[in-house]
Design an enzyme around this catalytic site. Structure first.
Site, PDB file in Angstrom:
ATOM      1  N   MET A   1       1.004  -1.616  -0.347  1.00  0.00           N
ATOM      2  CA  MET A   1       0.389   0.307   0.157  1.00  0.00           C
ATOM      3  C   MET A   1       1.129   1.336   0.136  1.00  0.00           C
ATOM      4  SD  MET A   1      -3.149   0.848  -0.834  1.00  0.00           S
ATOM      5  CE  MET A   1      -3.921   2.275  -0.813  1.00  0.00           C
TER       6      MET A   1
ATOM      7  N   THR B   1      -6.353  -0.403   9.903  1.00  0.00           N
ATOM      8  CA  THR B   1      -7.897  -0.947  10.524  1.00  0.00           C
ATOM      9  C   THR B   1      -7.054  -1.640  12.392  1.00  0.00           C
ATOM     10  OG1 THR B   1      -7.351  -2.678   8.990  1.00  0.00           O
ATOM     11  CG2 THR B   1      -8.960  -0.697   8.466  1.00  0.00           C
TER      12      THR B   1
ATOM     13  N   HIS C   1     -10.387 -11.387   1.693  1.00  0.00           N
ATOM     14  CA  HIS C   1      -8.816 -11.047   1.651  1.00  0.00           C
ATOM     15  C   HIS C   1      -7.939 -11.798   1.653  1.00  0.00           C
ATOM     16  CE1 HIS C   1     -11.449  -7.036   3.336  1.00  0.00           C
ATOM     17  NE2 HIS C   1     -10.019  -6.612   3.043  1.00  0.00           N
TER      18      HIS C   1
ATOM     19  N   LYS D   1      -3.423 -10.769   5.256  1.00  0.00           N
ATOM     20  CA  LYS D   1      -3.991  -9.701   5.754  1.00  0.00           C
ATOM     21  C   LYS D   1      -4.233 -10.014   7.131  1.00  0.00           C
ATOM     22  CE  LYS D   1      -8.760  -7.307   6.741  1.00  0.00           C
ATOM     23  NZ  LYS D   1      -7.732  -6.031   6.801  1.00  0.00           N
TER      24      LYS D   1
ATOM     25  N   GLY E   1     -12.436  -4.265   8.799  1.00  0.00           N
ATOM     26  CA  GLY E   1     -12.082  -2.979   8.996  1.00  0.00           C
ATOM     27  C   GLY E   1     -13.724  -2.118   8.343  1.00  0.00           C
TER      28      GLY E   1
END
Length: 270
Positions: A17, A103, A158, A162, A168
């Site tokens: 990310m 999250t 996901h 994760k 979240g």
């Protein structure tokens, strides 16, 4: 006269990310990369933040919070709760605003963020996707209309990396639905079923979690009635949507000094 570009720092610079955010900032005409943070054991430490992208940003990745945050107007953070809270403390000290996509915060963490927001402006959302936040509004409408005779289940999927579950975003969807029904998610959520569970309590909201492969993020809210099902689904094919939403949130913060905002405010849905 053209306004100077918005100076943005990115936390977790070496992550998937983080790199997506750096790429988005570098491609935006109205933004510039001003800082890049990562852990002391990051393989990117001391290197150009855009090196994995095959580009040169002129910004070196650092583990020094002040050095990484101080040159920026806004920090974008998609890391872990403990890291984000440390970054926010530095943002508060330096007067830097923040966009939080992290999250997994507990109640104490959320309270700390609210306290920081009394001093600096923060956008916090479990999902920065514009589409997801439109879905949240649709869920509010659907839940009010389908308040009688429909069982509600939330299914999310996901990638294997994760670390928190449910996501979240799934929890936020549950909160929106519960609020629309006048319920408290903390008392009506069911996070797992096994064995002889008995008949389904119609007042509950169920969650199912899937983890596997490289799934970016799929969320479905199912309203199951007698003779029909309504499914509201959002599927992410790329993290680029989160990056673009984050930049939109950063731009929103440009003329705000303090306060805690959600993506609904950023998108004009509040």
């Amino acid at each position: 006269m053209t306004a100077p570009p918005l100076r943005i720092a990115v936390a977790g610079a070496s992550g998937r990310m983080g790199q997506m955010l750096i790429d988005a900032v570098l491609q935006a005409d109205d933004c510039t990369l001003a800082g890049a943070l990562d852990r002391a054991d990051s393989p990117l430490l001391g290197r150009d933040a855009a090196a994995p992208l095959g580009r040169a940003s002129g910004v070196v990745v650092t583990a020094d919070l002040r050095a990484g945050i101080a040159p920026a107007q806004v920090l974008i953070d998609f890391t872990r709760p403990e890291g984000t809270l440390a970054h926010l403390a530095a943002c508060r000290e330096l007067g830097v605003k923040a966009v939080i996509g992290t999250t997994g915060f507990d109640d104490a963490g959320k309270a700390a963020i609210a306290e920081h927001a009394r001093h600096v402006a923060i956008v916090m959302a479990p999902n920065m996707s514009v589409g997801v936040n439109v879905v949240l509004r649709l869920l509010d409408v659907a839940a009010r209309a389908l308040s009688q005779g429909y069982d509600i289940e939330i299914i999310e999927a996901h990638h294997r990396h994760k670390v928190d579950a449910p996501s979240g975003t799934a929890l936020k969807m549950g909160e929106v639905v519960a609020a629309a029904l006048g319920r408290d998610l903390k008392t009506c959520a069911v996070y797992g079923r096994e064995g002889v569970t008995g008949e389904r309590d119609p007042s509950t909201i169920g969650f199912a979690t899937i983890r596997g492969g490289d799934i970016v993020g799929d969320h479905t809210v199912l309203f199951a009635g007698t003779g029909e099902r309504i499914e509201i689904t959002h599927k992410s094919a790329s993290r680029a949507t989160y990056a673009q939403g984050s930049l939109r949130a950063a731009r929103f913060l440009a003329d705000r000094d303090r306060g805690l905002f959600g993506m609904d405010a950023v998108l004009g849905l509040a």
